[in-house]
Enzyme design. Structure first.
Site, mmCIF file in Angstrom:
data_model
loop_
_atom_site.group_PDB
_atom_site.id
_atom_site.type_symbol
_atom_site.label_atom_id
_atom_site.label_comp_id
_atom_site.label_asym_id
_atom_site.label_seq_id
_atom_site.Cartn_x
_atom_site.Cartn_y
_atom_site.Cartn_z
ATOM 1 C CD GLU A 105 -2.991 -1.189 0.414
ATOM 2 O OE1 GLU A 105 -3.276 -0.123 -0.142
ATOM 3 O OE2 GLU A 105 -3.632 -2.238 0.221
ATOM 4 C CB CYS A 150 -1.565 7.351 1.441
ATOM 5 S SG CYS A 150 -3.125 6.612 1.938
HETATM 6 P P1 NAD Z 1 8.183 4.764 4.899
HETATM 7 O O1 NAD Z 1 8.181 3.945 3.666
HETATM 8 O O2 NAD Z 1 9.315 5.679 5.144
HETATM 9 O O3 NAD Z 1 8.099 3.814 6.190
HETATM 10 C C1 NAD Z 1 7.065 2.866 6.382
HETATM 11 C C2 NAD Z 1 7.562 1.745 7.262
HETATM 12 O O4 NAD Z 1 8.609 1.078 6.580
HETATM 13 C C3 NAD Z 1 8.112 2.164 8.610
HETATM 14 O O5 NAD Z 1 7.588 1.312 9.615
HETATM 15 C C4 NAD Z 1 9.606 1.940 8.445
HETATM 16 O O6 NAD Z 1 10.250 1.563 9.648
HETATM 17 C C5 NAD Z 1 9.632 0.775 7.487
HETATM 18 N N1 NAD Z 1 10.903 0.607 6.762
HETATM 19 C C6 NAD Z 1 11.903 1.501 6.586
HETATM 20 N N2 NAD Z 1 12.915 0.927 5.895
HETATM 21 C C7 NAD Z 1 12.540 -0.351 5.639
HETATM 22 C C8 NAD Z 1 13.143 -1.460 4.959
HETATM 23 N N3 NAD Z 1 14.349 -1.352 4.403
HETATM 24 N N4 NAD Z 1 12.460 -2.617 4.895
HETATM 25 C C9 NAD Z 1 11.233 -2.742 5.446
HETATM 26 N N5 NAD Z 1 10.607 -1.730 6.090
HETATM 27 C C10 NAD Z 1 11.241 -0.543 6.174
HETATM 28 O O7 NAD Z 1 6.789 5.527 4.888
HETATM 29 P P2 NAD Z 1 6.282 6.609 5.915
HETATM 30 O O8 NAD Z 1 7.117 7.836 5.757
HETATM 31 O O9 NAD Z 1 6.117 6.013 7.259
HETATM 32 O O10 NAD Z 1 4.806 6.894 5.370
HETATM 33 C C11 NAD Z 1 4.538 7.800 4.343
HETATM 34 C C12 NAD Z 1 4.377 7.085 3.024
HETATM 35 O O11 NAD Z 1 3.420 6.048 3.154
HETATM 36 C C13 NAD Z 1 3.835 7.985 1.945
HETATM 37 O O12 NAD Z 1 4.473 7.679 0.739
HETATM 38 C C14 NAD Z 1 2.364 7.610 1.871
HETATM 39 O O13 NAD Z 1 1.747 7.878 0.644
HETATM 40 C C15 NAD Z 1 2.429 6.156 2.144
HETATM 41 N N6 NAD Z 1 1.156 5.675 2.677
HETATM 42 C C16 NAD Z 1 0.402 4.855 1.906
HETATM 43 C C17 NAD Z 1 -0.835 4.438 2.374
HETATM 44 C C18 NAD Z 1 -1.712 3.537 1.558
HETATM 45 O O14 NAD Z 1 -2.672 3.008 2.109
HETATM 46 N N7 NAD Z 1 -1.444 3.328 0.286
HETATM 47 C C19 NAD Z 1 -1.280 4.844 3.628
HETATM 48 C C20 NAD Z 1 -0.475 5.679 4.379
HETATM 49 C C21 NAD Z 1 0.750 6.091 3.897
#
Ligand code: NAD
Length: 474
Positions: free
Chosen positions: A217, A251
């Site tokens: 997502e 998002c």
């Molecule tokens: P992010 O991708 O920076 O982090 C999300 C999660 O990934 C965190 O828990 C982080 O610890 C983890 N993570 C970091 N490095 C990783 C790795 N190498 N392997 C696995 N996991 C890892 O995202 P964010 O800044 O927390 O959230 C914002 C982003 O999320 C925006 O792009 C937004 O559009 C998206 N988002 C999407 C939805 C949806 O439903 N499509 C909903 C909310 C947010």
């Protein structure tokens, strides 16, 4: 249930869940509902404390925003799961083709086993507990890795979940990117990730090593088309609300607007009036969330500075007396007219209260702009011309759409929610979500009157006659 302390190392927690999932594959409805009810009780009892923890994570983020955007959505999802899980978990009979009769067949719906859920910080409770609840309803064990950017709510979530659940049912692993990478490398039966497209690629790569199926997502740039037939006065407040909920850190927030050329002044005025009505003052207003971190605040300011430097017209929409203090990270909303295509804010997901406004002459120009970018997570269309609306619906592909409003398709449990292309793959909510975490096992029950031996070798004239007959039916 075995007693597994939640402070075990991550791999030991996984192993405990794995063993438990294999020891109990047939998870009865009563246990599934009990788990959902424990989640509901947790929100009822600890909701206020969790919302305060989210507030502490952001600096400014109204507990009422968490009430509507996290808990209301979660309660709706839990209600739907409680109502339908019994029906969704039942086997489905399927029609058997004539050449296999009198066998019968059905599809058995079974839990996958252990599901990993990695969550983002923007709606830290909805986006961890929502997928977790769906996976539990489908009979799975669940491990959650919440975001390190929301340490207060992640820690409290872990505490209250570990009070309500055995660690081999549902547990939380906390930590930053290193922990997250290790988490994504566990051989889950399914890995559900919500976050950025860039990290989504890493998650997919880590999961691929184990052939773990994923749901991603992700984010992206969701366009908002204002049609020539649109009453901008009434659309502006819906666009402003969708954009400024959680200060644009949503998002599916409209990322940019496509506006008929010549209506820029009208839109600017209507948007400013909408902001003033939603947030009569911005600075210090508890309803207007902070940007989550200094890094994200600086990223957004840099986007604006670059746009100004490249000659775009930036209109900051200030309401109330004082300018928000930078230390609060409450960022003044800004419209950016005529942004150059090379700008960061035209090429990266904005995820903050900046709204580029691109003018178009013909509708197909607007559609071409959308096609020039990766497929978006959401698309919004505002207007009254249903022919133009259907043209846009038929000529664009996006994760989801709301017409004449923003965000709301995510709140409809019967609509699958997810992205497409770079905005993600796989969807959840409603039965789609239940099936995301379900093995649909096909079962064929042979009859003792079966005539399968007609197809056995040695092949000869009898075989040819039967194939000749069958060909007429197929
Ligand atoms: P992010 O991708 O920076 O982090 C999300 C999660 O990934 C965190 O828990 C982080 O610890 C983890 N993570 C970091 N490095 C990783 C790795 N190498 N392997 C696995 N996991 C890892 O995202 P964010 O800044 O927390 O959230 C914002 C982003 O999320 C925006 O792009 C937004 O559009 C998206 N988002 C999407 C939805 C949806 O439903 N499509 C909903 C909310 C947010």
């Amino acid at each position: 249930m075995t007693q597994t302390p939640p402070d075990l190392p991550m791999r030991a927690l996984f192993d405990a869940q794995y063993q438990a999932s294999r020891a109990q594959i047939d998870v009865p409805l009563a246990l599934r509902l009990d788990r959902l009810q424990r989640l509901r009780a947790l929100i009822d009892v600890h909701g206020a404390a969790l919302a305060e923890a989210v507030q502490a994570d952001f600096g400014v983020r109204s507990p009422r925003l968490t009430e509507v955007a996290d808990f209301f959505v979660l309660r709706a999802l839990l209600g739907d799961l409680e109502k339908h899980t019994g029906a969704w978990m039942r086997p489905r009979r399927v029609r058997t083709p004539i050449y296999l009769q009198p066998a019968s067949a059905h599809i058995q719906r079974q839990p996958l086993g252990v599901v990993g859920v990695i969550g983002p910080w923007n709606y830290p409770l909805q986006l961890t507990l929502g997928p977790a609840a769906t996976a539990l309803a489908a009979g799975n064990r669940v491990m959650i890795k919440p975001s390190e950017l929301t340490p207060h709510s992640s820690a409290l979530l872990a505490t209250v979940l570990h009070q309500a659940f055995e660690a081999d049912e549902l547990c939380v692993v906390q930590g930053g990117a290193d922990v997250a990478h290790e988490f994504a490398s566990l051989p889950f039966d399914h890995l559900f990730f919500t976050g950025s497209t860039a990290v989504g690629r890493k998650v997919a790569a880590a999961a691929a090593a184990n052939l773990t199926p994923t749901t991603l997502e992700l984010g992206g740039k969701s366009p908002c088309i204002i049609d020539a037939s649109c009453d901008i006065g009434s659309a502006a407040i819906k666009i402003a609300h969708g954009k400024l909920l959680n200060a644009g850190q949503t998002c599916i927030a409209p990322d940019y607007v496509l506006l008929p050329k010549g209506r820029e002044a009208e839109f600017e005025q209507a948007f400013a009036a909408a902001v003033a009505s939603l947030f009569p003052t911005l600075a210090g207003n508890p309803d207007y969330a902070s940007i989550v971190s200094d890094r994200h605040h600086a990223r957004l300011q840099a986007m604006l500075s670059e746009a100004r430097a490249q000659g775009a017209r930036v209109v900051e929409v200030q309401t109330g007396a004082a300018q928000a203090a930078a230390s609060s990270r409450q960022m003044t909303p800004a419209l950016v007219f005529n942004p150059q295509p090379g700008l960061r804010l035209m090429n990266e997901e904005i995820f903050g209260p900046i709204l580029p406004v691109l003018s178009y002459r013909k509708l197909d120009e607007a559609i071409a702009t959308i096609h020039a970018a990766p497929r978006p997570l959401a698309l919004y269309w505002f207007g009254s011309d249903t022919v133009a609306r259907d043209h846009v619906l038929q000529h664009t592909v996006s994760g989801g759409v709301t017409v004449n409003d923003t965000l709301l398709h995510v709140a409809h449990e019967n609509l699958p929610f997810g992205g497409v292309g770079e905005s993600g793959w796989g969807a959840y909510h409603g039965e789609t979500g239940f099936l995301r975490f379900t093995q649909q096992k096909p079962v064929l029950l042979q009859s003792r009157f079966a005539m399968g031996s007609l197809f056995y070798p040695p092949y000869g004239q009898r075989f040819d006659r039967i194939m000749g007959l069958l060909k007429r039916w197929l």
